[in-house]
Scaffold this motif. Structure first.
Motif, mmCIF file in Angstrom:
data_model
loop_
_atom_site.group_PDB
_atom_site.id
_atom_site.type_symbol
_atom_site.label_atom_id
_atom_site.label_comp_id
_atom_site.label_asym_id
_atom_site.label_seq_id
_atom_site.Cartn_x
_atom_site.Cartn_y
_atom_site.Cartn_z
ATOM 1 N N LEU A 249 -1.165 -4.295 3.733
ATOM 2 C CA LEU A 249 -1.954 -5.089 2.794
ATOM 3 C C LEU A 249 -1.597 -4.731 1.352
ATOM 4 O O LEU A 249 -1.456 -5.616 0.498
ATOM 5 N N ALA A 250 -1.421 -3.463 1.061
ATOM 6 C CA ALA A 250 -1.059 -3.028 -0.290
ATOM 7 C C ALA A 250 0.295 -3.591 -0.701
ATOM 8 O O ALA A 250 0.477 -4.011 -1.855
ATOM 9 N N ILE A 251 1.242 -3.632 0.215
ATOM 10 C CA ILE A 251 2.566 -4.191 -0.089
ATOM 11 C C ILE A 251 2.453 -5.686 -0.403
ATOM 12 O O ILE A 251 3.042 -6.178 -1.376
ATOM 13 N N VAL A 252 1.679 -6.409 0.396
ATOM 14 C CA VAL A 252 1.514 -7.849 0.180
ATOM 15 C C VAL A 252 0.847 -8.115 -1.179
ATOM 16 O O VAL A 252 1.284 -8.985 -1.940
ATOM 17 N N VAL A 253 -0.184 -7.345 -1.502
ATOM 18 C CA VAL A 253 -0.871 -7.523 -2.786
ATOM 19 C C VAL A 253 0.055 -7.174 -3.940
ATOM 20 O O VAL A 253 0.067 -7.854 -4.979
ATOM 21 N N THR A 254 0.877 -6.147 -3.794
ATOM 22 C CA THR A 254 1.817 -5.753 -4.841
ATOM 23 C C THR A 254 2.841 -6.856 -5.101
ATOM 24 O O THR A 254 3.121 -7.209 -6.249
ATOM 25 N N VAL B 83 -3.554 -0.992 6.143
ATOM 26 C CA VAL B 83 -3.915 -1.002 4.732
ATOM 27 C C VAL B 83 -2.656 -0.887 3.866
ATOM 28 O O VAL B 83 -2.558 -1.516 2.805
ATOM 29 N N GLY B 84 -1.663 -0.125 4.316
ATOM 30 C CA GLY B 84 -0.386 -0.027 3.597
ATOM 31 C C GLY B 84 0.329 -1.365 3.542
ATOM 32 O O GLY B 84 0.893 -1.744 2.515
ATOM 33 N N VAL C 162 -4.177 3.728 -3.380
ATOM 34 C CA VAL C 162 -4.945 4.971 -3.198
ATOM 35 C C VAL C 162 -5.776 4.874 -1.926
ATOM 36 O O VAL C 162 -5.832 5.831 -1.128
ATOM 37 N N LEU C 163 -6.399 3.722 -1.700
ATOM 38 C CA LEU C 163 -7.171 3.507 -0.479
ATOM 39 C C LEU C 163 -6.271 3.621 0.750
ATOM 40 O O LEU C 163 -6.649 4.236 1.752
ATOM 41 N N ALA C 164 -5.072 3.052 0.660
ATOM 42 C CA ALA C 164 -4.136 3.131 1.789
ATOM 43 C C ALA C 164 -3.759 4.576 2.084
ATOM 44 O O ALA C 164 -3.669 4.977 3.256
ATOM 45 N N ALA C 165 -3.549 5.355 1.049
ATOM 46 C CA ALA C 165 -3.190 6.761 1.255
ATOM 47 C C ALA C 165 -4.348 7.533 1.879
ATOM 48 O O ALA C 165 -4.144 8.364 2.778
ATOM 49 N N ALA D 169 -6.616 9.767 7.148
ATOM 50 C CA ALA D 169 -7.668 9.862 8.152
ATOM 51 C C ALA D 169 -7.253 9.258 9.491
ATOM 52 O O ALA D 169 -7.525 9.833 10.547
ATOM 53 N N ASN D 170 -6.589 8.119 9.449
ATOM 54 C CA ASN D 170 -6.210 7.424 10.679
ATOM 55 C C ASN D 170 -4.874 6.732 10.450
ATOM 56 O O ASN D 170 -4.777 5.829 9.633
ATOM 57 N N GLU D 171 -3.872 7.110 11.201
ATOM 58 C CA GLU D 171 -2.512 6.622 10.962
ATOM 59 C C GLU D 171 -2.377 5.130 11.225
ATOM 60 O O GLU D 171 -1.689 4.418 10.495
ATOM 61 N N ASP D 172 -3.043 4.597 12.268
ATOM 62 C CA ASP D 172 -2.933 3.164 12.591
ATOM 63 C C ASP D 172 -3.603 2.301 11.512
ATOM 64 O O ASP D 172 -3.040 1.308 11.074
#
Length: 167
Positions: free
Chosen positions: A78-83, A75-76, A59-62, A67-70
């Motif tokens: 990071l979300a993949i690594v955590v998943t 964060v996306g 949700v944070l990544a989305a 707000a900022n694509e870069d």
């Protein structure tokens, strides 16, 4: 998580030696080999907590991506690594094999003297101890991987040892 160390299990001159513990065979009332299964409820709770943590990161990544694509890409990632880490942990926890305990009862309370991941070894040792109790001529020596468990209890609580998680 369990750490193992190689210890000696010996019966000689009517003395049972397990690592640095000694038991005179005449004071051993009962020996049993029991299976210890990991607490699945605690594992499920940990996995559910991880799931909600991963969901929050997604949700944070989305939100950051909107707000900022870069920054959203970082964060996306990071979300993949955590998943992937959470999935690996879940699979590892549920594939964990049971441990087997050698429980020795003397005049006091039962005591887990040895924890091993091989049922045949624990059963064989229990049988040899019982044979040595009945026949003073029986002697044996075996080296076993003894597991010291971290994060759960093999031998009940510290006060009364009455809250074993074994079945």
């Amino acid at each position: 998580m369990a750490k193992s160390s190689l210890i000696d299990v010996t019966v000689s001159q009517r003395i049972l030696t397990i690592g640095s513990s000694f038991y005179p065979l005449q004071s051993v009332a009962r020996v049993s080999a029991t299976e210890w299964l990991p607490r699945r409820g605690a594992q499920v709770r940990a996995i559910v907590k991880s799931f909600f943590g991963v969901l929050a990161i997604w949700v944070l990544a989305a939100m950051v991506d909107a707000a900022n694509e870069d920054a959203g890409a970082v964060v996306g990632l990071l979300a993949i690594v955590v998943t992937v880490g959470a999935l690996y942990r879940a699979v590892k926890e549920f594939r964990r094999k049971p441990f087997y305990r050698l429980v020795i009862e003397t005049a006091g309370e039962p005591h887990t003297a040895l924890v091993c991941d091989d049922r045949d070894t624990i059963t064989w040792i229990a049988g040899q101890i019982m044979a040595a109790i009945n026949d003073p001529a029986v002697h044996f020596h075996k080296q076993v991987n003894n597991y010291t468990h971290i994060g759960d209890k093999f031998d009940g609580d510290k006060v009364g040892r009455d809250k074993n998680v074994s079945r």
